[in-house]
Design a protein around this motif. Structure first.
Motif, PDB file in Angstrom:
ATOM      1  N   ASP A 168      -1.917  -5.229   1.373  1.00  0.00           N
ATOM      2  CA  ASP A 168      -1.805  -5.187   2.848  1.00  0.00           C
ATOM      3  C   ASP A 168      -3.077  -4.676   3.522  1.00  0.00           C
ATOM      4  O   ASP A 168      -3.485  -5.156   4.556  1.00  0.00           O
ATOM      5  N   ASP A 169      -3.650  -3.603   2.919  1.00  0.00           N
ATOM      6  CA  ASP A 169      -4.805  -2.943   3.515  1.00  0.00           C
ATOM      7  C   ASP A 169      -4.476  -2.345   4.881  1.00  0.00           C
ATOM      8  O   ASP A 169      -5.057  -2.716   5.892  1.00  0.00           O
ATOM      9  N   GLU A 222      -7.352   3.232   3.149  1.00  0.00           N
ATOM     10  CA  GLU A 222      -8.729   3.718   3.202  1.00  0.00           C
ATOM     11  C   GLU A 222      -8.795   5.233   3.260  1.00  0.00           C
ATOM     12  O   GLU A 222      -9.852   5.830   3.137  1.00  0.00           O
ATOM     13  N   THR A 274      -7.174  -2.923  -2.801  1.00  0.00           N
ATOM     14  CA  THR A 274      -5.997  -3.611  -2.271  1.00  0.00           C
ATOM     15  C   THR A 274      -6.342  -5.013  -1.794  1.00  0.00           C
ATOM     16  O   THR A 274      -7.477  -5.453  -1.916  1.00  0.00           O
ATOM     17  N   PRO A 313      -4.833 -10.182   7.269  1.00  0.00           N
ATOM     18  CA  PRO A 313      -5.182 -10.121   8.703  1.00  0.00           C
ATOM     19  C   PRO A 313      -3.935 -10.089   9.576  1.00  0.00           C
ATOM     20  O   PRO A 313      -3.561 -11.091  10.172  1.00  0.00           O
ATOM     21  N   THR A 358      -6.734 -14.202   2.708  1.00  0.00           N
ATOM     22  CA  THR A 358      -6.717 -12.781   2.350  1.00  0.00           C
ATOM     23  C   THR A 358      -7.946 -12.536   1.485  1.00  0.00           C
ATOM     24  O   THR A 358      -8.579 -13.475   1.022  1.00  0.00           O
ATOM     25  N   ARG A 359      -8.285 -11.274   1.294  1.00  0.00           N
ATOM     26  CA  ARG A 359      -9.379 -10.996   0.356  1.00  0.00           C
ATOM     27  C   ARG A 359      -9.169  -9.644  -0.314  1.00  0.00           C
ATOM     28  O   ARG A 359      -8.550  -8.740   0.243  1.00  0.00           O
ATOM     29  N   ASP A 407       0.809  -1.213   0.000  1.00  0.00           N
ATOM     30  CA  ASP A 407       0.000   0.000   0.000  1.00  0.00           C
ATOM     31  C   ASP A 407       0.845   1.267   0.000  1.00  0.00           C
ATOM     32  O   ASP A 407       0.468   2.279  -0.579  1.00  0.00           O
ATOM     33  N   HIS A 435      -6.576  -7.381   1.456  1.00  0.00           N
ATOM     34  CA  HIS A 435      -6.575  -7.321   2.914  1.00  0.00           C
ATOM     35  C   HIS A 435      -5.840  -8.506   3.512  1.00  0.00           C
ATOM     36  O   HIS A 435      -6.114  -9.653   3.182  1.00  0.00           O
ATOM     37  N   ILE A 451     -10.054  -6.110  -1.490  1.00  0.00           N
ATOM     38  CA  ILE A 451     -10.937  -5.030  -1.072  1.00  0.00           C
ATOM     39  C   ILE A 451     -11.051  -4.055  -2.231  1.00  0.00           C
ATOM     40  O   ILE A 451     -10.097  -3.339  -2.546  1.00  0.00           O
ATOM     41  N   ARG A 497     -11.942  -0.810  -3.679  1.00  0.00           N
ATOM     42  CA  ARG A 497     -12.326   0.541  -3.312  1.00  0.00           C
ATOM     43  C   ARG A 497     -12.333   1.389  -4.586  1.00  0.00           C
ATOM     44  O   ARG A 497     -13.063   1.050  -5.521  1.00  0.00           O
TER      45      ARG A 497
END
Lengths: 301, 301
Positions: free
Chosen positions: B238-239, B244, B252, B256, B285-286, B211, B254, B288, B290
């Motif tokens: 990475d998120d 955000e 990106t 955990p 991971t997933r 990110d 995500h 995101i 945006r």
DNA sequence: TTGTAAGCGTTATCAT
DNA sequence: ATGATAACGCTTACAA
């Protein structure tokens, strides 16, 4: 020596520490690692220690005084030769405890004029007062403040105090400016912003205790259809990466975190080697004007 | 016990460690503290250790393998009962060293299928491949990659490999996509972006290794008068908070991080108490979605 | 249950 | 210089 090499001998740390009664370790207790300002400062702190052959032992207190006290005892029991603490807000019992064991300490992130214990930091109150004066000079008369909980946190308290001081000097009643206390997080900044804007006469400028809170407020403003800085101004504090990346980029106070971490380590290194300190010095902060501060659209006398 | 209280007695850590030949300390060596992902993971790691009565000893290697090896020896000499390491890229000599001393270790941030040593992490390659497939499904044919240096960094290498894998599967020649390697920083992301856009046929989508790089690219795009995602798409990895808060907010992957830190600590706690591990598990991971990813404006067959 | 003594692997002191 | 020996403050095994 040949045998040392061949057998891969390593001196035993515990035995060495026990016999020499020093460990070559210094402790650092910070409120949380999960905040760029402390993480960055610690990284620099550790780099400096490493150059002196010392190792860092970190613990985080999660902003809980009781947990911090426990961590201090724990690190002392582990034989740290010195300790870095954040801020000065803690009971005398702790300072006494440290003094009777003659563990050198330095407090960082907050400079106290005429402090009796070594400290390295900046004047949170003055920095915030300057920023506030700048905001007021633009014509703002209705301010709002989003702060971290001030209890047990001299940095937060001093920042609010500085803002209020400037407000008072501008002839505005201090109790006129709403202050919201929330834990540091983007979501909390957003919530607090919304609450502040719900007041009968919403602020035209909102001073945030740090950048994380400020970007939260910023995001909420956009979400509420408010344009920053046209409809409302927002300021931060710290100048972490978030501040230059947000949109608009955040007007904030730059704090030399890495420099502070290095300096804290240097002070401790002097202390453990018995050198005298030449008095405490304050680090300089400066206002970084980016895009979230402007004069109020509806100027009022 | 009354006396203990009254005299403020604290057991001596070194003596205890020397006699018991264990320290209740676990070491963690990360590339740098000055990165939200490791800082956040470490915070969780430490919280979990604390609940088991263990303390954390951190060191950072600044991404230097030699420094990391030195830190490992240092922490082992200090008697850490276990060790957390980031990634799996290091010489066998180190793994042997650790094994002969029977120091339990866990490697984090990178999951290797069928790895022989305990690890907790996610599949960097697969995550990046998925993201890339998503980008390609939007119609992009000219991609660019901004990565961290891949030498000694399996995470960076796997991510690039995953992207290239997806590209190849889409029938695009792998050597067609330009790859720039820079150290992680906003400024480097910006520079790399500018360089990529200077190519004869500039990419319509740029995949960034994390990110921090991505927000750097994003800022540069605005500065160059390019609209994201209209003119060019940008993705991160990475998120972290930056993702955000940027504008537009970053599309990106995500990861955990906190969960990974906790899990790493749990694995180590099992290891030191002699429990058997039930095999390595990968974290999910997933993607995101945006605001920085869209189809290319000039669709081409 | 309670007490005693022998290590643990260094450093530091004191003779030689 | 070199070498032997007493701490350092605990754990642990074993006796009482």
């Amino acid at each position: 020596m040949a045998a040392v090499d061949q057998l891969g001998y390593q001196p035993n740390f515990s035995a060495k520490a026990l016999a020499a009664s020093k460990t070559g370790t210094v402790g650092a207790i910070i409120p949380t690692m999960d905040n760029a300002i402390f993480a960055r400062g610690l990284q620099a702190f550790q780099e400096e220690l490493g150059e002196h052959g010392y190792t860092m032992l970190v613990a985080s207190s999660s902003y809980h005084p009781a947990l911090e006290a426990q961590q201090i005892r724990n690190l002392v029991a582990r034989g740290v030769d010195a300790l870095m603490l954040i801020g000065t807000d803690r009971g005398d019992d702790i300072y006494n405890y440290l003094e009777t064991r003659s563990i050198p300490i330095v407090t960082a992130w907050s400079f106290q004029d005429g402090a009796t214990i070594p400290c390295i930091g900046f004047d949170n109150r003055d920095a915030m007062a300057q920023l506030t004066r700048r905001v007021l000079s633009l014509g703002h008369r209705h301010l709002g403040i989003i702060s971290a909980p001030r209890a047990h946190n001299d940095r937060a308290r001093e920042r609010v105090e500085g803002a209020l001081e400037a407000v008072g000097q501008a002839g505005i009643a201090r109790d006129t400016v709403p202050i919201l206390e929330v834990n540091y997080s983007i979501a909390n900044g957003a919530r607090a912003f919304a609450a502040l804007m719900r007041e009968p006469t919403p602020p035209t400028a909102i001073l945030c205790g740090n950048d994380v809170l400020a970007v939260g407020a910023l995001g909420k403003a956009r979400q509420m259809g408010l344009s920053v800085p046209k409809d409302v101004s927002i300021t931060g504090f710290d100048d972490i990466e978030l501040a230059e990346v947000s949109y608009p980029p955040l007007t904030t106070v730059h704090v030399p975190h890495r420099q502070m971490g290095r300096a804290a380590a240097q002070i401790l290194m002097k202390l453990v080697s018995g050198e005298e300190l030449s008095g405490n010095a304050a680090l300089k902060t400066r206002i970084i004007e980016r895009g979230t501060l402007a004069g109020p659209t509806d100027l009022q006398a």
